[in-house]
Design a protein around this motif. Structure first.
Motif, PDB file in Angstrom:
ATOM      1  N   ASP A 131      46.577  94.315  64.448  1.00  0.00           N
ATOM      2  CA  ASP A 131      45.359  93.500  64.394  1.00  0.00           C
ATOM      3  C   ASP A 131      44.507  93.714  65.640  1.00  0.00           C
ATOM      4  OD1 ASP A 131      43.607  91.407  63.422  1.00  0.00           O
ATOM      5  OD2 ASP A 131      44.576  90.074  64.858  1.00  0.00           O
ATOM      6  N   ARG A 132      45.157  93.768  66.792  1.00  0.00           N
ATOM      7  CA  ARG A 132      44.427  93.877  68.058  1.00  0.00           C
ATOM      8  C   ARG A 132      43.837  95.283  68.250  1.00  0.00           C
ATOM      9  NH1 ARG A 132      47.912  92.167  73.020  1.00  0.00           N
ATOM     10  NH2 ARG A 132      47.653  90.174  71.932  1.00  0.00           N
ATOM     11  N   GLU A 133      44.630  96.302  67.992  1.00  0.00           N
ATOM     12  CA  GLU A 133      44.216  97.663  68.326  1.00  0.00           C
ATOM     13  C   GLU A 133      43.357  98.333  67.259  1.00  0.00           C
ATOM     14  OE1 GLU A 133      47.402 100.125  69.651  1.00  0.00           O
ATOM     15  OE2 GLU A 133      48.325  98.534  70.865  1.00  0.00           O
ATOM     16  N   LEU A 134      43.515  97.928  66.019  1.00  0.00           N
ATOM     17  CA  LEU A 134      42.746  98.558  64.943  1.00  0.00           C
ATOM     18  C   LEU A 134      41.660  97.639  64.384  1.00  0.00           C
ATOM     19  CD1 LEU A 134      45.570 100.497  63.055  1.00  0.00           C
ATOM     20  CD2 LEU A 134      43.800 101.441  64.541  1.00  0.00           C
ATOM     21  N   GLY A 135      41.520  96.475  64.973  1.00  0.00           N
ATOM     22  CA  GLY A 135      40.402  95.609  64.603  1.00  0.00           C
ATOM     23  C   GLY A 135      40.579  94.825  63.329  1.00  0.00           C
ATOM     24  N   GLY A 136      41.824  94.451  63.045  1.00  0.00           N
ATOM     25  CA  GLY A 136      42.068  93.643  61.855  1.00  0.00           C
ATOM     26  C   GLY A 136      43.349  94.067  61.164  1.00  0.00           C
ATOM     27  N   HIS A 140      47.342 109.342  51.938  1.00  0.00           N
ATOM     28  CA  HIS A 140      46.362 108.969  50.913  1.00  0.00           C
ATOM     29  C   HIS A 140      45.503 107.810  51.383  1.00  0.00           C
ATOM     30  CE1 HIS A 140      44.714 109.012  46.856  1.00  0.00           C
ATOM     31  NE2 HIS A 140      44.707 107.692  46.930  1.00  0.00           N
ATOM     32  N   ALA A 141      46.124 106.832  52.022  1.00  0.00           N
ATOM     33  CA  ALA A 141      45.345 105.696  52.537  1.00  0.00           C
ATOM     34  C   ALA A 141      44.305 106.174  53.546  1.00  0.00           C
ATOM     35  CB  ALA A 141      46.279 104.664  53.165  1.00  0.00           C
ATOM     36  N   LEU A 142      44.686 107.090  54.407  1.00  0.00           N
ATOM     37  CA  LEU A 142      43.739 107.651  55.367  1.00  0.00           C
ATOM     38  C   LEU A 142      42.615 108.387  54.651  1.00  0.00           C
ATOM     39  CD1 LEU A 142      46.171 108.995  58.110  1.00  0.00           C
ATOM     40  CD2 LEU A 142      44.375 107.281  58.463  1.00  0.00           C
ATOM     41  N   ALA A 143      42.973 109.164  53.634  1.00  0.00           N
ATOM     42  CA  ALA A 143      41.958 109.913  52.888  1.00  0.00           C
ATOM     43  C   ALA A 143      40.978 109.001  52.172  1.00  0.00           C
ATOM     44  CB  ALA A 143      42.641 110.841  51.879  1.00  0.00           C
ATOM     45  N   MET A 144      41.456 107.809  51.800  1.00  0.00           N
ATOM     46  CA  MET A 144      40.588 106.848  51.110  1.00  0.00           C
ATOM     47  C   MET A 144      39.839 105.948  52.091  1.00  0.00           C
ATOM     48  SD  MET A 144      40.770 107.714  48.042  1.00  0.00           S
ATOM     49  CE  MET A 144      39.814 106.373  47.325  1.00  0.00           C
ATOM     50  N   GLY A 145      39.956 106.228  53.394  1.00  0.00           N
ATOM     51  CA  GLY A 145      39.130 105.542  54.375  1.00  0.00           C
ATOM     52  C   GLY A 145      39.814 104.487  55.212  1.00  0.00           C
ATOM     53  N   ALA A 146      41.092 104.235  54.968  1.00  0.00           N
ATOM     54  CA  ALA A 146      41.788 103.182  55.705  1.00  0.00           C
ATOM     55  C   ALA A 146      42.178 103.640  57.103  1.00  0.00           C
ATOM     56  CB  ALA A 146      43.040 102.746  54.947  1.00  0.00           C
ATOM     57  N   SER A 147      42.442 102.676  57.962  1.00  0.00           N
ATOM     58  CA  SER A 147      43.172 102.894  59.199  1.00  0.00           C
ATOM     59  C   SER A 147      44.591 102.401  58.958  1.00  0.00           C
ATOM     60  CB  SER A 147      42.540 102.117  60.356  1.00  0.00           C
ATOM     61  OG  SER A 147      41.229 102.560  60.599  1.00  0.00           O
ATOM     62  N   ALA A 163      48.747 101.558  60.427  1.00  0.00           N
ATOM     63  CA  ALA A 163      49.821 101.411  61.402  1.00  0.00           C
ATOM     64  C   ALA A 163      51.066 101.962  60.742  1.00  0.00           C
ATOM     65  CB  ALA A 163      50.008  99.948  61.778  1.00  0.00           C
ATOM     66  N   ALA A 164      51.556 103.098  61.229  1.00  0.00           N
ATOM     67  CA  ALA A 164      52.698 103.783  60.644  1.00  0.00           C
ATOM     68  C   ALA A 164      53.973 103.336  61.345  1.00  0.00           C
ATOM     69  CB  ALA A 164      52.530 105.290  60.771  1.00  0.00           C
ATOM     70  N   VAL A 165      54.918 102.820  60.567  1.00  0.00           N
ATOM     71  CA  VAL A 165      56.144 102.225  61.108  1.00  0.00           C
ATOM     72  C   VAL A 165      57.349 103.005  60.601  1.00  0.00           C
ATOM     73  CG1 VAL A 165      57.558 100.132  61.183  1.00  0.00           C
ATOM     74  CG2 VAL A 165      55.051  99.955  61.129  1.00  0.00           C
ATOM     75  N   ASP A 166      58.271 103.321  61.509  1.00  0.00           N
ATOM     76  CA  ASP A 166      59.508 103.989  61.081  1.00  0.00           C
ATOM     77  C   ASP A 166      60.542 103.865  62.187  1.00  0.00           C
ATOM     78  OD1 ASP A 166      59.908 106.221  58.600  1.00  0.00           O
ATOM     79  OD2 ASP A 166      61.433 106.245  60.163  1.00  0.00           O
ATOM     80  N   LEU A 167      61.810 103.925  61.801  1.00  0.00           N
ATOM     81  CA  LEU A 167      62.895 103.864  62.773  1.00  0.00           C
ATOM     82  C   LEU A 167      63.045 105.180  63.528  1.00  0.00           C
ATOM     83  CD1 LEU A 167      65.243 102.065  63.811  1.00  0.00           C
ATOM     84  CD2 LEU A 167      66.658 103.032  61.984  1.00  0.00           C
ATOM     85  N   PHE A 208      52.486 112.316  62.720  1.00  0.00           N
ATOM     86  CA  PHE A 208      51.120 111.832  62.916  1.00  0.00           C
ATOM     87  C   PHE A 208      50.461 112.426  64.161  1.00  0.00           C
ATOM     88  CE2 PHE A 208      53.087 108.777  60.107  1.00  0.00           C
ATOM     89  CZ  PHE A 208      52.095 108.575  59.161  1.00  0.00           C
ATOM     90  N   ALA A 209      51.012 113.551  64.610  1.00  0.00           N
ATOM     91  CA  ALA A 209      50.484 114.186  65.816  1.00  0.00           C
ATOM     92  C   ALA A 209      49.027 114.607  65.666  1.00  0.00           C
ATOM     93  CB  ALA A 209      51.342 115.392  66.180  1.00  0.00           C
ATOM     94  N   ASP A 210      48.644 114.993  64.453  1.00  0.00           N
ATOM     95  CA  ASP A 210      47.278 115.472  64.223  1.00  0.00           C
ATOM     96  C   ASP A 210      46.379 114.435  63.547  1.00  0.00           C
ATOM     97  OD1 ASP A 210      47.954 117.978  65.280  1.00  0.00           O
ATOM     98  OD2 ASP A 210      48.741 118.646  63.344  1.00  0.00           O
ATOM     99  N   ALA A 211      46.866 113.207  63.394  1.00  0.00           N
ATOM    100  CA  ALA A 211      46.080 112.157  62.739  1.00  0.00           C
ATOM    101  C   ALA A 211      44.980 111.660  63.673  1.00  0.00           C
ATOM    102  CB  ALA A 211      46.989 111.000  62.346  1.00  0.00           C
ATOM    103  N   PRO A 212      43.880 111.162  63.103  1.00  0.00           N
ATOM    104  CA  PRO A 212      42.783 110.653  63.939  1.00  0.00           C
ATOM    105  C   PRO A 212      43.233 109.473  64.795  1.00  0.00           C
ATOM    106  CG  PRO A 212      42.450 110.079  61.624  1.00  0.00           C
ATOM    107  CD  PRO A 212      43.586 111.036  61.673  1.00  0.00           C
ATOM    108  N   SER A 213      43.135 109.615  66.094  1.00  0.00           N
ATOM    109  CA  SER A 213      43.676 108.616  67.008  1.00  0.00           C
ATOM    110  C   SER A 213      42.975 107.267  66.913  1.00  0.00           C
ATOM    111  CB  SER A 213      43.610 109.121  68.448  1.00  0.00           C
ATOM    112  OG  SER A 213      42.267 109.397  68.822  1.00  0.00           O
TER     113      SER A 213
END
Length: 257
Positions: free
Chosen positions: A79-84, A28-35, A37-41, A50-55
């Motif tokens: 912050d470094r890789e996604l610009g904030g 949903h966050a992606l659909a609403m325009g966000a970038s 960082a997906a975190v999981d163990l 996230f194989a098909d998510a926009p890189s």
């Protein structure tokens, strides 16, 4: 007029993102325009999800939210890789069910470690970053949403460890909202009821199903897709004057006796 609930231009960390509610929040966050960082163990599940998510708008981080070094790494690299970095969906959690008299110390501690201490560590690391932004002159540094549960407000059956941890998350929310309000950082929590995920499979079985549905005015369990829009709303500019609140997204479960 731009949609006030848009997340366009925002960078959000989502914990517990590989499946279930975390995956729905990420989508949903992606659909609403966000970038994001997906975190999981679960590294393999995370990669597959996230194989098909926009890189250019997604980074994945496999690791443990109770590990200070890992959490700090996620914040720094996001912050470094996604610009904030503008927000956190503090969602990671586990269940280890047992009746109070039968619960082992290991069952108790594992749930407290992930659901409460892990939530604190992520809140702390992202909060430090947002405070630094505010001190550098950013008047809208970002927002945090902690995922709690009705179990933390009403108690629960067979999961005292989970109920205690989720009650603690409400305290994290209110305390952080008080401390960071002067920096214009919003901190809220969401309280879900019975969401159709692998974690609630046992209590949604036929043996218990009727009893739980009777306690939900909308008379159905929610899906991850039901809870994601209202949760993500709290990260948007439309929620800029909301802080320290606990939003129930539970079909009315919290109002029944």
């Amino acid at each position: 007029m731009q949609n006030p609930a848009s997340l366009s231009g925002k960078v959000i960390i989502v914990t517990g993102a590989a499946q279930g509610i975390g995956k729905a929040l990420s989508d949903h966050a992606l659909a609403m325009g966000a970038s994001i960082a997906a975190v999981d163990l679960m590294a393999d599940t995370l990669k597959q999800s996230f194989a098909d998510a926009p890189s250019d708008r997604v980074r994945t981080f496999a690791g443990d939210v109770t590990d200070d070094d890992f959490v700090a790494h996620v914040v720094e690299q996001t912050d470094r890789e996604l610009g904030g970095l503008h927000g956190l969906l503090n969602n990671a959690g586990i269940v280890r069910a047992a009746m109070i008299t039968d619960m082992t110390s290991a069952q108790w501690q594992s749930v407290i470690d992930v659901n409460l201490t892990g939530a604190f560590k992520c809140l702390q690391a992202v909060g430090r970053h947002l405070v630094q932004k505010a001190k550098a002159g950013d008047t809208n540094p970002g927002s945090i949403v902690n995922v709690s549960s009705d179990a933390g407000r009403r108690g629960t059956f067979g999961q005292i460890n989970y109920g205690a941890a989720k009650a603690g998350v409400l305290g994290l929310t209110m305390s952080a909202a008080r401390e960071w309000g002067r920096f214009n950082i919003n901190v809220n929590s969401v309280c879900y009821g019975l969401v159709e995920t692998a974690m609630t499979e046992t209590i949604r079985q036929e043996k218990f199903r009727g009893r739980y549905l009777e306690s939900i005015p909308l008379n159905r369990f929610s899906t991850p897709e039901d809870v994601a829009p209202a949760t993500c709303f709290l990260l948007s500019d439309a929620a800029s004057y909301i802080t320290g609140q606990h939003l129930a997204i539970d079909g009315g479960f919290h109002i029944t006796a």
